[in-house]
Design a protein around this motif. Structure first.
Motif, short mmCIF file in Angstrom:
data_model
loop_
_atom_site.label_atom_id
_atom_site.label_comp_id
_atom_site.label_asym_id
_atom_site.label_seq_id
_atom_site.Cartn_x
_atom_site.Cartn_y
_atom_site.Cartn_z
N GLN A 267 0.83 -1.21 0.00
CA GLN A 267 0.00 0.00 0.00
C GLN A 267 0.87 1.26 0.00
O GLN A 267 0.58 2.21 -0.72
CB GLN A 267 -0.92 0.00 1.22
CG GLN A 267 -1.91 1.16 1.24
CD GLN A 267 -2.84 1.08 2.43
OE1 GLN A 267 -2.54 0.45 3.45
NE2 GLN A 267 -3.99 1.73 2.32
N GLN A 268 1.91 1.25 0.80
CA GLN A 268 2.81 2.41 0.84
C GLN A 268 3.51 2.60 -0.51
O GLN A 268 3.68 3.74 -0.97
CB GLN A 268 3.84 2.22 1.95
CG GLN A 268 3.26 2.34 3.35
CD GLN A 268 4.29 2.06 4.42
OE1 GLN A 268 5.44 1.72 4.12
NE2 GLN A 268 3.91 2.19 5.67
N ALA A 269 3.89 1.50 -1.14
CA ALA A 269 4.54 1.59 -2.45
C ALA A 269 3.57 2.14 -3.49
O ALA A 269 3.95 2.97 -4.34
CB ALA A 269 5.05 0.22 -2.88
N ALA A 270 2.32 1.70 -3.42
CA ALA A 270 1.31 2.19 -4.37
C ALA A 270 1.06 3.68 -4.17
O ALA A 270 0.92 4.43 -5.14
CB ALA A 270 0.01 1.41 -4.20
N GLN A 271 0.99 4.13 -2.92
CA GLN A 271 0.80 5.55 -2.63
C GLN A 271 1.99 6.37 -3.12
O GLN A 271 1.82 7.48 -3.65
CB GLN A 271 0.56 5.75 -1.14
CG GLN A 271 -0.77 5.21 -0.64
CD GLN A 271 -0.91 5.27 0.87
OE1 GLN A 271 0.09 5.46 1.59
NE2 GLN A 271 -2.12 5.12 1.36
N ALA A 272 3.18 5.83 -2.92
CA ALA A 272 4.38 6.54 -3.38
C ALA A 272 4.38 6.66 -4.90
O ALA A 272 4.73 7.70 -5.46
CB ALA A 272 5.63 5.81 -2.90
#
Length: 211
Positions: A15-20
């Protein structure tokens, strides 16, 4: 238990990677649209500038019109995410405030902040010949008009407005003067500071609308 913790960790990491990736895509699109123009910017350009695969751009945000719409929506919300009008902090503050003059002051400050972010995108829309860009901008204008009907009713409920103005007039006056086009005329074209614009806007609404 360890596997459950690992799955939660993996999901959080993804999820953090997708947001980044999403932030990188929108930042890249903003830079390219405002420097090169909408037509001259390709999806491949956006992907390359964001440092992601082209398929990632499509999967994360969508086609180029969707990318432009996302930029407009996040400029309005002032966050990385699209926030519906009624859930925005300034709208909640306006609804909670009992005094009409203070409601208008809150809204004027919010408009100044929003349009400082929207102004570069307005220039993109004004120079773009693509119908999908005009459609995005026209849809935003229609939504503003609908929201102004709600604001007009909220102001009228205070009993502090001029009795000779009906709700449609109130909504239309605010809608016309809170437009990003109006902001750009005074701030970018005439050299007003954003602070001067915000102060003037709140004062003008009070003079025009309050009894």
């Amino acid at each position: 238990m360890a596997s459950q913790v690992k799955r939660r960790y993996d999901a959080s990491g993804r999820q953090q990677a997708a947001q980044a990736n999403r932030r990188a895509i929108l930042n890249a699109a903003q830079e390219l649209f405002t420097t090169r123009g909408y037509a001259a910017t390709t999806m491949h350009d956006i992907a390359e500038r964001a440092g992601v695969a082209l398929d990632t751009v499509y999967a994360t945000v969508g086609r180029k019109p969707a990318v432009f719409l996302e930029l407009v929506e996040t400029a309005i919300s002032g966050t990385d995410q699209v926030v519906p009008a009624r859930q925005r902090d300034y709208v909640r503050a306006i609804r909670a405030e009992p005094d009409a003059a203070h409601k208008l002051e809150i809204y004027a400050r919010a408009i100044g902040d929003i349009h400082s972010r929207l102004a570069p995108l307005l220039r993109v829309a004004q120079t773009a010949t693509h119908p999908e860009v005009r459609e995005v901008w026209q849809d935003i204008a229609r939504r503003r008009a609908a929201n102004m009907r709600e604001l007009a009713q909220d102001l009228a409920d205070t009993g502090q407005l001029r009795p000779d103005l009906d709700l449609n007039e109130i909504a239309d006056i605010i809608w016309a003067t809170n437009s990003p086009e109006f902001y750009c005329l005074l701030v970018e074209d005439r050299g007003w500071s954003p602070e001067r614009f915000t102060t003037w806007l709140g004062d003008t609404w009070r003079r025009l609308l309050l009894a």
